[in-house]
Design an enzyme around this catalytic site. Structure first.
Site: not given
Length: 447
Positions: A183, A388, A413
């Site tokens: 991320s 996601d 995610h």
């Protein structure tokens, strides 16, 4: 990023410590450094008086109370740092277990481990997988957590990453490091590449990037700056940080501003904030106003102009912060200038097939908004794109680098961090196996 952090209470799956298969450490492996993203590091409040610490992120019991007491902050434009309102404590990231503890199980309490609350098991499954491949903590396996309230390019974070890379390089006998980031951690790596390119080339061999919002996360960040971020709903919400408590932190976080959609990126469709406005009480005229990634700032300014934080009996003005915006704009320029060294192999894995917020809409034609300051307490509707659930695929794929491989995996995610298909790709990219010590396979041919 925070991502799909819904809190669930599953059945007891394993006892404390996990049940990952162990194998004798392989000293020939190149070291791996795991880098977390937004919200992916344990944060402790440490007393300046006696050094005692208390976990303030992530925690489940008393989460909202301790969060407000220790984590609420104000941005200092002179230093570039977000500074906690609690002057008696400092926020620190634990570096135990060679940096792995901070990114492993985000609520380290005994009962969270006992009941195996999977949503706080962050890098845990990947750590167990890598250990099963022969990696050893402190020799070939390290972690890097950081204070995610701060800018991705702040000196303390950049210096800390450089120190961690040097440590991993030396501990493994001078082998170059393979980075696995998740991320926002990918944006942090971009900043490091731009600001410390020589060090990156010296210490890094491969960079495996997972679910990075290279061009921003429009829907989630638009909404976060206006209404906050809610992780759980219903009864479970009583055990975690509330939407509004989180909002009052995010308004003063440079990292959040740095995640706004890149206005210079050629989006297939520009991400928008839409507001159904009642223009006059007299004639009842209703109009749909639209704000793109360049014009949304005026909306943020108006929506947050009366925003206040109540801390220790005092009201503190908390409007949209233009000093942070200026800092974040410069961060975007630094990220844009990042040039991947030719000696470093880059791999990009991203999530697909999940509805991901993109456009945000407040009000409706039949129920318009008459005062923009009310947006902060209005739940919006979203339009969705593929991604996601947090980062649009369009953003995650747009890394701007020459990649050995770009692969989309159907998962959320945070769910990507425990995905078996992703683990197989990671092992392939690293050239390792859980059954044999080291493979001699060539680089991936995925496109």
């Amino acid at each position: 990023m925070f991502g799909d952090c819904g809190l669930r209470f599953p059945s007891l799956r394993s006892w404390i410590g996990g049940g990952g298969r162990r194998r004798e450490a392989d000293p020939d492996l190149d070291p791996v450094l795991l880098v977390s993203g937004m919200g992916g590091s344990i944060l402790n409040a440490r007393s300046k008086k006696n050094g005692s610490t208390i976990c303030v992120w992530v925690r489940i019991l008393l989460a909202n109370l301790e969060f407000k007491k220790y984590l609420w902050s104000l941005y200092n434009p002179e230093s570039g740092y977000t500074e906690s309102l609690n002057e008696n404590n400092e926020i620190v990231v634990p570096d135990d277990d060679y940096g792995l503890q901070a990114i492993d199980i985000l609520d380290p309490s005994l009962w969270a481990k006992l009941f195996h609350l999977t949503e706080v098991y962050h890098f845990h499954d990947m750590i167990e997988m890598l250990i099963g491949c022969g990696y050893e903590k402190g020799t070939t396996l390290f972690g890097f957590g950081y204070d995610f309230r701060q800018s991705n390019r702040i000196d303390k974070t950049m210096d800390g990453l450089k120190t961690k890379l040097e440590m991993a390089y030396k501990a493994s006998g001078g082998k170059k490091v393979n980075i696995i980031s998740h991320s926002m951690g990918g944006m942090l790596i971009q900043c490091f590449i731009s600001l410390h390119n020589d060090a990156f080339a010296k210490y890094v061999n491969k960079w495996i990037c997972i679910a990075c919002p290279f061009q921003g996360a429009p829907g989630c960040i638009y909404d976060s700056l206006i209404t906050g971020l809610q992780f759980v709903y219903g009864f479970e919400s009583f055990f975690f940080v509330s939407r509004w408590t989180m909002h009052q932190l995010l308004v003063e976080c440079p990292s959040i501003y740095e995640l706004l959609p890149n206005p210079d990126f050629q989006w297939k469709n520009q991400p928008m904030i839409q507001v159904w406005r009642k223009l006059s009480e007299d004639n009842g005229v209703v109009k749909l106003e639209e704000y793109d990634s360049s014009t949304c700032i005026s909306l943020f300014e108006e929506a947050l102009k009366n925003n206040e934080l109540n801390y220790s009996g005092k009201s503190i003005a908390l409007p949209f912060n233009f000093s942070i915006l200026e800092w974040a704009t410069n961060t975007r320029k630094i990220i844009y200038d990042a040039q991947l060294p030719a000696s470093v192999s880059f791999y990009n894995i991203y999530g697909t097939s999940y509805e991901t917020p993109f456009d945000v809409c407040f009000g409706s034609e039949t129920s318009p908004v008459d005062d923009l300051t009310k947006l902060c307490h209005t739940m919006p509707e979203y339009s969705y794109v593929d991604g996601d659930g947090t980062v649009p695929t369009e953003s995650a794929k747009a890394d701007g680098f020459t990649a050995i491989s770009r692969v989309g995996i159907k998962n959320s995610h945070r769910g990507l961090l425990s995905d078996k298909k992703l683990f197989n790709l990671v092992k392939q990219y690293l050239g390792v196996s859980e059954k044999s010590k080291r493979s001699s396979s060539s680089k991936s041919s995925y496109v």
